[in-house]
Write a protein that holds these residues in place. Structure first.
Motif, PDB file in Angstrom:
ATOM      1  N   THR A  16       0.836  -1.206   0.000  1.00 46.37           N
ATOM      2  CA  THR A  16       0.000   0.000   0.000  1.00 46.37           C
ATOM      3  C   THR A  16       0.867   1.251   0.000  1.00 46.37           C
ATOM      4  N   LEU A  17       1.883   1.272   0.830  1.00 49.18           N
ATOM      5  CA  LEU A  17       2.776   2.432   0.894  1.00 49.18           C
ATOM      6  C   LEU A  17       3.559   2.612  -0.397  1.00 49.18           C
ATOM      7  N   ASP A  18       3.976   1.522  -1.018  1.00 51.23           N
ATOM      8  CA  ASP A  18       4.664   1.609  -2.308  1.00 51.23           C
ATOM      9  C   ASP A  18       3.761   2.238  -3.361  1.00 51.23           C
ATOM     10  N   GLU A  19       2.494   1.834  -3.376  1.00 52.38           N
ATOM     11  CA  GLU A  19       1.552   2.384  -4.352  1.00 52.38           C
ATOM     12  C   GLU A  19       1.308   3.870  -4.095  1.00 52.38           C
ATOM     13  N   VAL A  20       1.201   4.250  -2.844  1.00 45.32           N
ATOM     14  CA  VAL A  20       1.025   5.670  -2.502  1.00 45.32           C
ATOM     15  C   VAL A  20       2.236   6.471  -2.972  1.00 45.32           C
ATOM     16  N   GLU A  21       3.429   5.922  -2.752  1.00 44.82           N
ATOM     17  CA  GLU A  21       4.637   6.616  -3.203  1.00 44.82           C
ATOM     18  C   GLU A  21       4.657   6.760  -4.724  1.00 44.82           C
ATOM     19  N   LEU A  22       4.281   5.716  -5.431  1.00 39.46           N
ATOM     20  CA  LEU A  22       4.259   5.788  -6.899  1.00 39.46           C
ATOM     21  C   LEU A  22       3.251   6.820  -7.391  1.00 39.46           C
ATOM     22  N   ARG A  23       2.091   6.855  -6.782  1.00 35.50           N
ATOM     23  CA  ARG A  23       1.089   7.856  -7.178  1.00 35.50           C
ATOM     24  C   ARG A  23       1.569   9.264  -6.855  1.00 35.50           C
ATOM     25  N   ALA A  24       2.268   9.432  -5.737  1.00 34.98           N
ATOM     26  CA  ALA A  24       2.819  10.747  -5.388  1.00 34.98           C
ATOM     27  C   ALA A  24       3.874  11.181  -6.406  1.00 34.98           C
ATOM     28  N   LEU A  25       4.718  10.241  -6.814  1.00 32.80           N
ATOM     29  CA  LEU A  25       5.722  10.563  -7.838  1.00 32.80           C
ATOM     30  C   LEU A  25       5.046  10.953  -9.153  1.00 32.80           C
ATOM     31  N   GLU A  26       3.993  10.225  -9.527  1.00 27.82           N
ATOM     32  CA  GLU A  26       3.262  10.572 -10.750  1.00 27.82           C
ATOM     33  C   GLU A  26       2.660  11.970 -10.657  1.00 27.82           C
ATOM     34  N   CYS A  27       2.084  12.282  -9.509  1.00 27.28           N
ATOM     35  CA  CYS A  27       1.484  13.610  -9.317  1.00 27.28           C
ATOM     36  C   CYS A  27       2.541  14.704  -9.382  1.00 27.28           C
ATOM     37  N   TYR A  28       3.668  14.488  -8.733  1.00 29.67           N
ATOM     38  CA  TYR A  28       4.740  15.474  -8.754  1.00 29.67           C
ATOM     39  C   TYR A  28       5.255  15.681 -10.175  1.00 29.67           C
ATOM     40  N   ALA A  29       5.481  14.577 -10.884  1.00 32.96           N
ATOM     41  CA  ALA A  29       5.991  14.673 -12.251  1.00 32.96           C
ATOM     42  C   ALA A  29       4.985  15.384 -13.155  1.00 32.96           C
ATOM     43  N   ALA A  30       3.711  15.042 -13.017  1.00 30.24           N
ATOM     44  CA  ALA A  30       2.676  15.677 -13.833  1.00 30.24           C
ATOM     45  C   ALA A  30       2.561  17.170 -13.510  1.00 30.24           C
ATOM     46  N   ALA A  31       2.658  17.519 -12.237  1.00 32.75           N
ATOM     47  CA  ALA A  31       2.600  18.931 -11.853  1.00 32.75           C
ATOM     48  C   ALA A  31       3.802  19.693 -12.398  1.00 32.75           C
ATOM     49  N   SER A  32       4.972  19.101 -12.296  1.00 34.63           N
ATOM     50  CA  SER A  32       6.179  19.735 -12.834  1.00 34.63           C
ATOM     51  C   SER A  32       6.066  19.913 -14.340  1.00 34.63           C
ATOM     52  N   LEU A  33       5.525  18.919 -15.004  1.00 31.17           N
ATOM     53  CA  LEU A  33       5.327  18.994 -16.445  1.00 31.17           C
ATOM     54  C   LEU A  33       4.331  20.093 -16.785  1.00 31.17           C
ATOM     55  N   GLY A  34       3.267  20.181 -16.001  1.00 37.71           N
ATOM     56  CA  GLY A  34       2.262  21.215 -16.224  1.00 37.71           C
ATOM     57  C   GLY A  34       2.799  22.617 -16.041  1.00 37.71           C
ATOM     58  N   ILE A  35       3.692  22.798 -15.082  1.00 44.06           N
ATOM     59  CA  ILE A  35       4.301  24.108 -14.852  1.00 44.06           C
ATOM     60  C   ILE A  35       5.269  24.429 -15.981  1.00 44.06           C
ATOM     61  N   GLY A  36       6.019  23.417 -16.401  1.00 42.28           N
ATOM     62  CA  GLY A  36       6.962  23.600 -17.513  1.00 42.28           C
ATOM     63  C   GLY A  36       8.153  24.435 -17.112  1.00 42.28           C
ATOM     64  N   GLY A  37       8.823  24.980 -18.099  1.00 39.43           N
ATOM     65  CA  GLY A  37       9.970  25.846 -17.862  1.00 39.43           C
ATOM     66  C   GLY A  37      11.027  25.201 -17.002  1.00 39.43           C
ATOM     67  N   VAL A  38      11.370  25.870 -15.908  1.00 38.23           N
ATOM     68  CA  VAL A  38      12.435  25.382 -15.023  1.00 38.23           C
ATOM     69  C   VAL A  38      12.049  24.101 -14.280  1.00 38.23           C
ATOM     70  N   GLU A  39      10.778  23.724 -14.324  1.00 40.82           N
ATOM     71  CA  GLU A  39      10.322  22.502 -13.652  1.00 40.82           C
ATOM     72  C   GLU A  39      10.428  21.262 -14.548  1.00 40.82           C
ATOM     73  N   LEU A  40      10.711  21.448 -15.839  1.00 39.89           N
ATOM     74  CA  LEU A  40      10.819  20.295 -16.737  1.00 39.89           C
ATOM     75  C   LEU A  40      11.901  19.305 -16.310  1.00 39.89           C
ATOM     76  N   PRO A  41      13.074  19.756 -15.865  1.00 39.43           N
ATOM     77  CA  PRO A  41      14.061  18.772 -15.399  1.00 39.43           C
ATOM     78  C   PRO A  41      13.551  17.927 -14.231  1.00 39.43           C
TER      79      PRO A  41
END
Length: 111
Positions: A16-41
């Motif tokens: 359960t904790l592994d799945e929560v971590e994976l979903r958190a990573l997906e959310c962070y990556a998607a948010a960074s992608l959505g912001i773009g610019g300096v957040e793309l890396p």
């Protein structure tokens, strides 16, 4: 989570904790992608981490492809698709999902 224990309920909690971590990573990556610019890396790094941890989970590949393309490296994004496609074909005998194929088609159309 309780590294010294191996009871079934402990293993379930770890999953359960592994799945929560994976979903958190997906959310962070998607948010960074959505912001773009300096957040793309950050989106790219996190997507690479997702791909490394869960090589059959396509969401990490899609985010990585988008981050690479938005960063101006469409060729690397297309190579990422080829890597995923080969992995799925060789290991599971399947093709990437329709959303992943659609992203690939968009990237090809943009070149």
């Amino acid at each position: 989570f309780l590294p010294e224990e191996d009871a079934p309920w402990v293993q379930e909690q770890r999953r359960t904790l592994d799945e929560v971590e994976l979903r958190a990573l997906e959310c962070y990556a998607a948010a960074s992608l959505g912001i773009g610019g300096v957040e793309l890396p950050g989106a790219e790094r996190t997507a690479r981490r997702l791909v490394e941890r869960e090589p059959f989970r396509e969401s990490g590949y899609r985010i990585l492809m988008q981050a690479l393309a938005e960063g101006g490296n469409v060729a690397a994004a297309l190579q990422t698709y080829d890597k995923l496609s080969g992995l799925l074909r060789e290991e599971l005998g399947v093709s990437p999902s329709p959303p992943t194929q659609e992203l690939h088609a968009q990237l090809l159309a943009a070149t």
